[in-house]
Write a protein that holds these residues in place. Structure first.
Motif, PDB file in Angstrom:
ATOM      1  N   THR A  67     -36.223 -43.737  18.784  1.00  0.00           N
ATOM      2  CA  THR A  67     -36.782 -42.359  18.702  1.00  0.00           C
ATOM      3  C   THR A  67     -37.662 -42.218  17.817  1.00  0.00           C
ATOM      4  OG1 THR A  67     -34.570 -41.527  19.593  1.00  0.00           O
ATOM      5  CG2 THR A  67     -36.117 -40.094  18.990  1.00  0.00           C
ATOM      6  N   GLY A  97     -41.684 -41.753  18.852  1.00  0.00           N
ATOM      7  CA  GLY A  97     -42.484 -40.535  18.395  1.00  0.00           C
ATOM      8  C   GLY A  97     -43.570 -40.697  17.694  1.00  0.00           C
ATOM      9  N   THR A 122     -37.715 -30.094  10.287  1.00  0.00           N
ATOM     10  CA  THR A 122     -36.519 -29.484  10.009  1.00  0.00           C
ATOM     11  C   THR A 122     -36.790 -28.822   8.935  1.00  0.00           C
ATOM     12  OG1 THR A 122     -35.273 -31.419  10.650  1.00  0.00           O
ATOM     13  CG2 THR A 122     -34.018 -29.843   9.466  1.00  0.00           C
ATOM     14  N   VAL A 131     -33.432 -24.172  15.829  1.00  0.00           N
ATOM     15  CA  VAL A 131     -33.541 -25.628  16.443  1.00  0.00           C
ATOM     16  C   VAL A 131     -34.835 -26.126  16.399  1.00  0.00           C
ATOM     17  CG1 VAL A 131     -33.193 -26.846  18.456  1.00  0.00           C
ATOM     18  CG2 VAL A 131     -31.751 -25.011  18.258  1.00  0.00           C
ATOM     19  N   THR A 189     -36.593 -28.415  17.460  1.00  0.00           N
ATOM     20  CA  THR A 189     -37.327 -28.661  18.825  1.00  0.00           C
ATOM     21  C   THR A 189     -37.923 -27.430  19.474  1.00  0.00           C
ATOM     22  OG1 THR A 189     -35.655 -30.294  19.142  1.00  0.00           O
ATOM     23  CG2 THR A 189     -37.109 -29.769  21.139  1.00  0.00           C
ATOM     24  N   ASN A 190     -37.156 -26.218  19.198  1.00  0.00           N
ATOM     25  CA  ASN A 190     -37.985 -25.175  19.577  1.00  0.00           C
ATOM     26  C   ASN A 190     -39.176 -24.818  18.913  1.00  0.00           C
ATOM     27  OD1 ASN A 190     -35.900 -24.640  21.547  1.00  0.00           O
ATOM     28  ND2 ASN A 190     -34.799 -23.020  20.208  1.00  0.00           N
ATOM     29  N   VAL A 211     -41.328 -27.129  17.851  1.00  0.00           N
ATOM     30  CA  VAL A 211     -42.393 -27.961  18.601  1.00  0.00           C
ATOM     31  C   VAL A 211     -42.798 -27.508  19.792  1.00  0.00           C
ATOM     32  CG1 VAL A 211     -42.311 -30.235  19.498  1.00  0.00           C
ATOM     33  CG2 VAL A 211     -41.262 -29.995  17.438  1.00  0.00           C
ATOM     34  N   PHE A 212     -41.942 -26.942  20.650  1.00  0.00           N
ATOM     35  CA  PHE A 212     -42.242 -26.245  21.713  1.00  0.00           C
ATOM     36  C   PHE A 212     -43.327 -25.077  21.549  1.00  0.00           C
ATOM     37  CE2 PHE A 212     -38.171 -28.032  23.916  1.00  0.00           C
ATOM     38  CZ  PHE A 212     -38.868 -29.240  24.297  1.00  0.00           C
TER      39      PHE A 212
END
Length: 128
Positions: A5, A9, A55, A65, A67-68, A70-71
């Motif tokens: 992973t 990336g 993080t 989170v 990842t949220n 990043v979105f």
């Protein structure tokens, strides 16, 4: 995070960065259009190389989170690209309208001049 992973990336970010630079180099993308894509690719590369940064940034901003985050950043960048293109499209529409008006005026002038040439040589009165 697994090694696969982590590598995925970094490789993905490098591909995005290389693509933007290559499109710029080949003049298939203008600088003003490439700014947000370049920023996104650099952010992806930094976060790919230093995933702990995401993080820490999520904790700093209070996002549970990472990842949220990043979105959210991705959506903001896409919004800015869309806004930039809409702005440029509006300007181009205005220029197109002005060019169409000028072209129509030139066509009328040309038709009038052609009409003057077709008359007998002694008649110099302008057309009604």
């Amino acid at each position: 995070m697994s090694t696969a992973t982590y590598i995925l990336g970094i490789v993905s970010a490098l591909i995005a960065l290389f693509t933007v630079v290559e499109l710029l180099r080949r003049r298939r993308l203008r600088e003003r259009h490439a700014v947000w894509w370049f920023v996104a690719a650099l952010l992806a590369l930094v976060l790919g190389i230093f995933p702990a940064t995401l993080t820490a940034l999520a904790d700093l901003l209070g996002v549970e989170v990472p990842t949220n985050l990043v979105f959210f950043v991705s959506i903001v960048i896409l919004f800015l690209v869309s806004l930039q293109h809409s702005s440029e499209l509006t300007g181009l529409e205005d220029k197109t309208r002005v060019l169409a008006e000028e072209s129509a005026l030139q066509k009328v002038r040309l038709e009038r001049l052609e009409g003057l040439q077709e008359r007998p040589s002694g008649d110099f009165r302008p057309e009604p």
